[in-house]
Enzyme design. Structure first.
Site, short mmCIF file in Angstrom:
data_model
loop_
_atom_site.label_atom_id
_atom_site.label_comp_id
_atom_site.label_asym_id
_atom_site.label_seq_id
_atom_site.Cartn_x
_atom_site.Cartn_y
_atom_site.Cartn_z
N ALA A 265 28.17 19.31 31.72
CA ALA A 265 29.35 19.41 30.91
C ALA A 265 29.79 20.87 30.96
O ALA A 265 31.10 21.10 31.25
CB ALA A 265 29.53 18.76 29.61
N GLU A 269 31.08 24.59 37.98
CA GLU A 269 30.69 24.53 39.28
C GLU A 269 31.99 24.56 40.24
O GLU A 269 31.67 25.00 41.29
CB GLU A 269 29.44 23.66 39.46
N ASP A 311 55.24 52.13 59.43
CA ASP A 311 56.00 52.67 60.68
C ASP A 311 57.20 52.29 61.05
O ASP A 311 57.66 51.15 60.41
CB ASP A 311 55.16 52.36 61.92
N ASP A 683 37.35 18.19 40.93
CA ASP A 683 37.03 18.65 42.07
C ASP A 683 38.26 18.68 43.10
O ASP A 683 38.94 19.93 43.45
CB ASP A 683 35.83 18.29 42.91
#
Length: 842
Positions: A265, A269, A311, A683
């Site tokens: 928990a 990750e 430039d 995730d």
């Protein structure tokens, strides 16, 4: 043996056949990660190890169904990792394909730029200063100096002279060119004789590997953060194991299981996933706006740029010269598509064309030929059939060139000369009054942003069939014809792009080798600067660092710049705490491009050396593309910040529902199997939903971020913890109330898990640009909502999964309770979201 290549080069069909026969012009390079190495990376992850340990403990406790279900998620984790790795690798490989060396070849009589890997034996290479030669070739036209230090170790460039044949055996060694060597001077044509592993560099076993990506500052910071949190998670988990085992009279295996659950928990990750995926896919998305990222770390730096040193030619302008003005005998002609050229100017254009090669690479010479063929068509002043008998090239002593042609009689020759006005005037031996008049006219034209050439004619009598020409152009008598003024028009989109930079707090410096008057005119036309101050290269060389910085505060234009002066300016600005983006295209620009925080090379006209030194490449050479890339870079950083805030916020209630019940001797609420299911939502939310977030409306109306700022800063994490703590407190109070009301634990499980899962969706909304109750602009939010609903329906209505998770059969009371909790949580998250937005505005 290859047949001789014509001046038109190969046809497309011939090139295609030879590509099939000889293969791609590539050497062994780096390969994507294999399945075995990806598996090793997965096994080393703490979350994977904890899943294995938790599954083994369930087996030891006799809970085979839960053990098998949990261990099955090992393969799910591997699958998700493979998908993420494939997605990231595909983006990186696509970028490497785009950043592969390019080659200018002539096919079907047309010069086209292709990927170096598509060059085939027999191709006609068109080589310019700064090009990296794509394959072994034989020089057949022109002269070159080539840096062959990669092969020989000698730093001195080697002079190359053309060969009369493209046959390898018959060609002189001075005509041989080798793959991966660099043209340092000259323009030439060469026929490719071998490619790929058959080149000299291939035979001696060298490889051209793709650029290795070094970790960005964010990636290094995230690794340190994850390492510290892992140590913290393990320490707290060990403490919980001993508390449960020694004080709460639980078995060691049960205590170990609760400790593993807590560690799972705590561990965020998702952070490495966020940074890896966001930066790689961000680089790929930036390539869609014609900006190629060669180093992923540049994506991070783009959003922090506060000074752009650019430039002029090709970036602010179109790099497409055209004749704008003509001057003859006090008469000025403004060239326009609607204006017909008066006959008084015919001799001026006639001799300007005679002094210009028909097949030239020079933009001004191309403009002369185009203008002449447009305006003189059908007149006696056009001489396409004329071939010069002799030519005097430009030299440091005489900045003019002369071509000599046969006239009516064999002994009478015409001279056609063009070059720097002062050089042509000197060749004409004019009086001081005439010189001053022409000089005044040249300065007036330059003040209007024009480049100016002088044109002259002459005649000479020669003797014999093979006349010996004088050593110097000064030995001829010339008649001055007039001046030709050229302009490189500004890009139409530059004015708006500069205004956008100004509103974004980004200062723009023009660094150019042009005349100060030309630079000032272009700067005014595109809205870069209204200030008259211009600092020149000569002035820069005479100033110390402190005085130079003071001058830079007063001016936006640096003219007549040398490459080493560009490097000095970049380093000096960086020393003062600026994040500098710098554009360039030449060989000598490479040090400054490499030193800049974001080196920007030109993709169309830039040299290979400049492109290899740069961090990003403009495929269309447009300044507007730089601004678009900065906008994308800011958005990518914003999305990383949002995803990081969500990650920390979402872990707080998971930690609380794992730790607090254990400390208060309440029934266990979350087990490893529940956390794995939650990770299946967290995730994708991090790696897909937040990555697709659109840019905020004010993203280019706020100043650049502090380069020291990170998504892991105290303010961002503090708001995440406030969000998560409030949500966790709501769920814990509900847990206590439901226990006091006598609800059975399986019903409480289904109530709180449902509230927690849909609460994740609310957290996504709260950390995106959408408030919890607003209309979402990101389509992936709807897909996530569908995934959340589908996951819940699956685990609630499939008996096997419901029993494994410890849920009761779904009834109306848990649904009502979960809805109440979500409503309260939504109000809390909306309040925090508004406080956070107010703090940003403040």
């Amino acid at each position: 043996m290859m047949k001789e290549t014509t001046s038109n080069g190969l046809s497309r069909d011939e090139a295609s056949e030879r590509l099939h026969k000889y293969g791609l012009n590539v050497l062994p390079g780096t390969q994507p990660k294999t399945f075995f190495y990806i598996m090793l990376d997965v096994i080393k992850e703490p979350m994977f190890l904890m899943l294995l340990i938790a599954g083994s403990i369930y087996l030891a406790l006799g809970d085979r169904a839960e053990a098998l279900f949990l261990l099955s998620f090992v393969f799910v984790v591997i699958g998700i990792t493979l998908m993420q790795e494939h997605k990231t690798q595909r983006a990186l490989e696509s970028l490497r394909d785009l950043s592969a060396p390019r080659a200018l070849v002539r096919r079907d009589g047309v010069d086209i730029r292709i990927a170096g890997r598509d060059v085939v034996p027999g191709d006609l290479l068109v080589l310019h200063e700064g090009d990296r030669i794509a394959a072994d070739a034989i020089l057949i036209e022109g002269q070159l100096s080539v840096d062959e230090s990669l092969l020989t170790g000698e730093a001195v460039p080697v002079n190359k002279l053309p060969s009369g044949t493209s046959n390898t055996q018959k060609a002189d060694s001075t005509a041989l060119l080798f793959a991966s060597t660099v043209v340092t001077k000259g323009i030439a044509l060469a026929v490719v004789r071998s490619t790929g592993t058959y080149t000299a560099i291939g035979r001696i076993g060298q490889t051209l590997a793709s650029t290795e990506e070094i970790p960005s500052g964010l990636q290094l910071a995230s690794r340190s953060l994850i390492r510290n949190l892992t140590i913290l998670a393990i320490s707290i988990a060990i403490a919980l194991i001993f508390i449960n085992w020694l004080l709460n009279d639980k078995s060691f295996l049960e205590s170990l299981l609760s400790g593993i659950t807590l560690a799972m928990a705590i561990l965020p990750e998702e952070i490495p996933v966020i940074l890896t995926v966001f930066l790689a896919l961000g680089a790929w998305n930036i390539s869609k706006i014609k900006v190629l990222t060669r180093r992923i770390s540049a994506v991070e730096a783009l959003g922090a740029i506060n000074i752009l040193a650019v430039d002029k030619t090709g970036t602010l302008t179109q790099n497409r010269m055209k004749i704008a003005e003509l001057y003859v005998d006090d008469t000025l002609f403004i060239a326009d598509e609607e204006n017909k050229l008066p006959e008084i100017f015919y001799p001026l254009i006639e001799f300007a064309m005679l002094a210009t090669p028909l097949d030239s690479f020079d933009p001004m010479e191309k403009a002369i030929q185009f203008f002449g063929h447009t305006q003189l068509i059908g007149t006696e002043y056009l001489h396409n059939e004329c071939v010069p008998e002799f030519q005097y090239d430009l030299s440091p002593d005489i900045m003019a060139m002369t071509q000599i042609f046969s006239h009516i009689s064999p002994s009478l020759h015409l001279l056609a000369t063009k070059g720097a006005p002062e050089a042509v005037v000197d060749l004409c031996h004019l009086s001081e009054t005439q010189r001053n008049e022409i000089q005044w006219r040249v300065e007036a034209m330059a003040a209007r942003g024009l480049r100016v050439l002088g044109v002259a004619k002459g005649e000479i009598q020669s003797r014999g069939n093979n006349p010996v020409w004088p050593k110097s152009q000064h030995d001829f008598d010339f008649t001055f014809l007039g001046l030709v003024g050229f302009m490189d028009p500004p890009r139409p989109e530059v004015h708006d792009a500069i205004a956008e930079c100004r509103s974004a707090g980004i200062r723009i410096l023009m660094l150019t080798g042009d005349h100060p008057a030309t630079a000032r005119t272009i700067a005014k036309q595109v809205g870069l600067s209204e200030r008259a101050n211009v600092i020149t290269g000569d002035e820069i060389s005479q100033l110390n660092d402190e005085n130079l910085i003071l001058r830079l505060y007063e001016t936006d234009i640096c003219a007549r710049m040398l490459p080493e002066q560009k490097l000095r300016l970049v380093q000096l600005l960086q020393q003062k705490g600026n994040v500098v983006g710098m554009s360039g295209d030449g060989v000598n620009d490479a040090p400054a491009l490499k030193a800049a925080d974001v080196g920007i090379a030109m993709g169309e006209r830039g040299t290979d050396v400049a492109r290899e030194a740069a961090h990003i490449i403009l495929l269309d050479d447009s300044f507007a593309s730089i601004v678009a890339a900065i906008r994308q870079g800011r958005n990518i950083y914003d999305n990383i910040t949002k995803a990081t805030r969500f990650t920390f916020a979402v872990h707080v209630p998971i930690i609380a529902l794992t730790l607090i019940p254990a400390l208060l001797h309440w029934p266990v609420l979350l087990m490893p199997i529940h956390i794995v299911l939650l990770e299946l939502l967290i995730d994708p939310a991090c790696a897909i939903v937040f990555e697709a977030e659109t840019a905020a409306k004010n993203i280019m109306k706020r100043p650049p971020r502090n380069p020291e700022a990170t998504p892991f800063g105290g303010k961002n994490i503090a708001f995440a913890l406030i969000q998560g703590s409030g949500f966790a407190l709501i769920l814990l109070i509900a847990y206590h109330v439901l226990l006091q009301m006598g609800w059975i634990i399986t019903t409480i499980h289904i109530t709180l898990f449902t509230a927690l899962v849909f609460g994740l969706f609310l957290l996504v909304l709260a950390n995106s640009d959408n408030s919890p109750f607003s209309q979402p602009r990101n389509p992936w939010l709807l897909y996530m909502f569908g995934a959340v609903t589908l996951l819940l329906l699956t685990v609630l209505f499939i008996p096997l999964l419901r029993d494994l998770l410890g849920f009761a059969t779904l009834t109306l009371p848990p649904i009502i309770a979960a809805c109440i909790l979500l409503f309260i949580s939504g109000i809390w998250l909306l309040s925090v979201h508004r406080i956070y937005e107010s703090s940003l505005k403040a």
